[in-house]
Design a protein around this motif. Sequence first.
Motif, PDB file in Angstrom:
ATOM      1  N   ALA A 240       0.835  -1.219   0.206  1.00  0.00           N
ATOM      2  CA  ALA A 240       0.023  -0.022   0.125  1.00  0.00           C
ATOM      3  C   ALA A 240       0.955   1.236  -0.111  1.00  0.00           C
ATOM      4  CB  ALA A 240      -0.915  -0.127   1.111  1.00  0.00           C
TER       5      ALA A 240
ATOM      6  N   HIS B  82      -3.782  -0.643  -4.265  1.00  0.00           N
ATOM      7  CA  HIS B  82      -4.820  -0.845  -3.673  1.00  0.00           C
ATOM      8  C   HIS B  82      -4.881  -2.384  -3.128  1.00  0.00           C
ATOM      9  CE1 HIS B  82      -9.078  -0.615  -2.468  1.00  0.00           C
ATOM     10  NE2 HIS B  82      -9.046  -1.888  -2.804  1.00  0.00           N
TER      11      HIS B  82
ATOM     12  N   LEU C  74      -6.300  -2.255   7.558  1.00  0.00           N
ATOM     13  CA  LEU C  74      -6.850  -1.224   6.802  1.00  0.00           C
ATOM     14  C   LEU C  74      -6.752   0.286   7.264  1.00  0.00           C
ATOM     15  CD1 LEU C  74      -8.359  -0.426   3.971  1.00  0.00           C
ATOM     16  CD2 LEU C  74     -10.504  -1.334   5.359  1.00  0.00           C
ATOM     17  N   ALA C  75      -6.979   0.200   8.666  1.00  0.00           N
ATOM     18  CA  ALA C  75      -6.864   1.830   9.250  1.00  0.00           C
ATOM     19  C   ALA C  75      -5.439   2.341   9.245  1.00  0.00           C
ATOM     20  CB  ALA C  75      -7.191   1.751  10.536  1.00  0.00           C
TER      21      ALA C  75
ATOM     22  N   GLU D   3      -4.815   3.483   5.452  1.00  0.00           N
ATOM     23  CA  GLU D   3      -5.682   4.671   4.966  1.00  0.00           C
ATOM     24  C   GLU D   3      -5.063   5.709   5.743  1.00  0.00           C
ATOM     25  OE1 GLU D   3     -10.012   2.764   3.721  1.00  0.00           O
ATOM     26  OE2 GLU D   3      -9.683   3.663   5.878  1.00  0.00           O
TER      27      GLU D   3
ATOM     28  N   SER E 107      -4.638   2.816   0.137  1.00  0.00           N
ATOM     29  CA  SER E 107      -6.193   2.372  -0.151  1.00  0.00           C
ATOM     30  C   SER E 107      -6.105   0.973   0.084  1.00  0.00           C
ATOM     31  CB  SER E 107      -6.776   2.990  -1.226  1.00  0.00           C
ATOM     32  OG  SER E 107      -6.274   2.374  -2.543  1.00  0.00           O
TER      33      SER E 107
ATOM     34  N   SER F 133      -9.110  -2.587   0.945  1.00  0.00           N
ATOM     35  CA  SER F 133     -10.329  -3.396   1.235  1.00  0.00           C
ATOM     36  C   SER F 133     -10.367  -4.347   2.078  1.00  0.00           C
ATOM     37  CB  SER F 133     -10.804  -3.875  -0.064  1.00  0.00           C
ATOM     38  OG  SER F 133     -10.788  -3.025  -1.236  1.00  0.00           O
TER      39      SER F 133
END
Length: 251
Positions: free
Chosen positions: A29, A34, A50-51, A54, A59, A61
Motif C-alpha cells: 500500500a 490498492h 486497513l486503518a 488509510e 487504499s 479493502s
Amino acid sequence: MCEKRLAGKNALVTGGSRGIGRAICLRLAQEGAHVAINYASNEDAAKEVLALIEADGGSGSLLPFDVANTSQVKEKISAFVKEKGPIQILVNNAGITRDGLLARMKEQDWDQVLSVNLKGAFNCVQACARDMMKARWGRIINIGSVVGTSGNPGQANYAAAKAGLEGFTKSVAKEMATRGITANVVAPGFIETDMTAVLPDKVKERLLGEIPLGRMGQAHEVAAAVSFLASEDASYITGHTLHVNGGLVCQ
Ligand SMILES: NC(=O)c1ccc[n+]([C@@H]2O[C@H](COP(=O)([O-])OP(=O)(O)OC[C@H]3O[C@@H](n4cnc5c(N)ncnc54)[C@H](OP(=O)(O)O)[C@@H]3O)[C@@H](O)[C@H]2O)c1
C-alpha cells in the motif's frame, strides 16, 4: 517514504491480518497498490491493517475468505474484481502449522496444513490467473519457508506443503511466462510473528544459535523482498525462491 512503484495496481494478500501478511499489506500500500486484505476470521486485526493503510494515505479493502475453500475463493475474488477491477499482484501468504511427530500426526492435521498452505495457493492462482493472462501482466508471489528446503522434525506436513509450493510455483512460472506473468517464492526463515511466538523458549534459543545473523527476522524484512518481486525491477525473475532467513540455510 517508499516510491509509488505499484501505483494503479490491485494486490491481494492472503492472510493479511497478522504477521508477515500484515507487513506485506502495509508495504504494498505504501508503494501505491490498492490492497485487498484477506483473512480467515480475525476481523479486528484486518480492520486495524486497513486503518493503518488509510492513515498513511493508501487504499485497501477487507476480503475475508478461507483460502482452502475453492468455491468461496472464486466467489469472493470475482466480487472484488467486479467492484475494484482485476488483481495484478497476488501474494499467497496465508499459512498455518499443526506440528507433531510423524508417528503420531493426525490425518486431519496433515490435511488441514496441505489444504491451507498448498491448495489455498492453487485456489487463489486459478481465481486470478485469467485476468492476469488477459492483461499480459501479473505477479504471483508465494510465501514458502526455509523448512520447505531443509525439512524439520515435527513439521512433516508443513515442510511438505512448503516444498510443494516451490514445485507449484516453478510450474506456474513456466506455464505463464509467455503471458507476462512471473511466479516466485519468498521463503522466510525464523520471523517474529504469532506463529513463532508459541515456540518453546528452548527451541527459540537453539534456532537463534543456528542463525548466522544472530537474530530473528522481522516481518517488514520479508515484505521488502515481496515488494521487490512485485515491482518492475524484478521483471526478469521467475520460478525463483528468494530466501529471507539470516543465513540459516544458505542456498
Ligand atoms: N513466522 C515465521 O517464522 C515464518 C517462517 C517461514 C514461513 N512463514 C510463512 O509465512 C506466512 C505467514 O506467517 P505468519 O508467521 O505471519 O503467520 P500468522 O502470524 O500466524 O498469521 C497467519 C495469517 O494467515 C491467515 N490465515 C490462516 N488460515 C487462513 C485461511 N484458511 N484462509 C485465509 N487466511 C488464513 C490468518 O488470518 P486470521 O488473522 O483471520 O486468523 C493470519 O492473517 C505463512 O505462510 C507461514 O507459513 C512464517
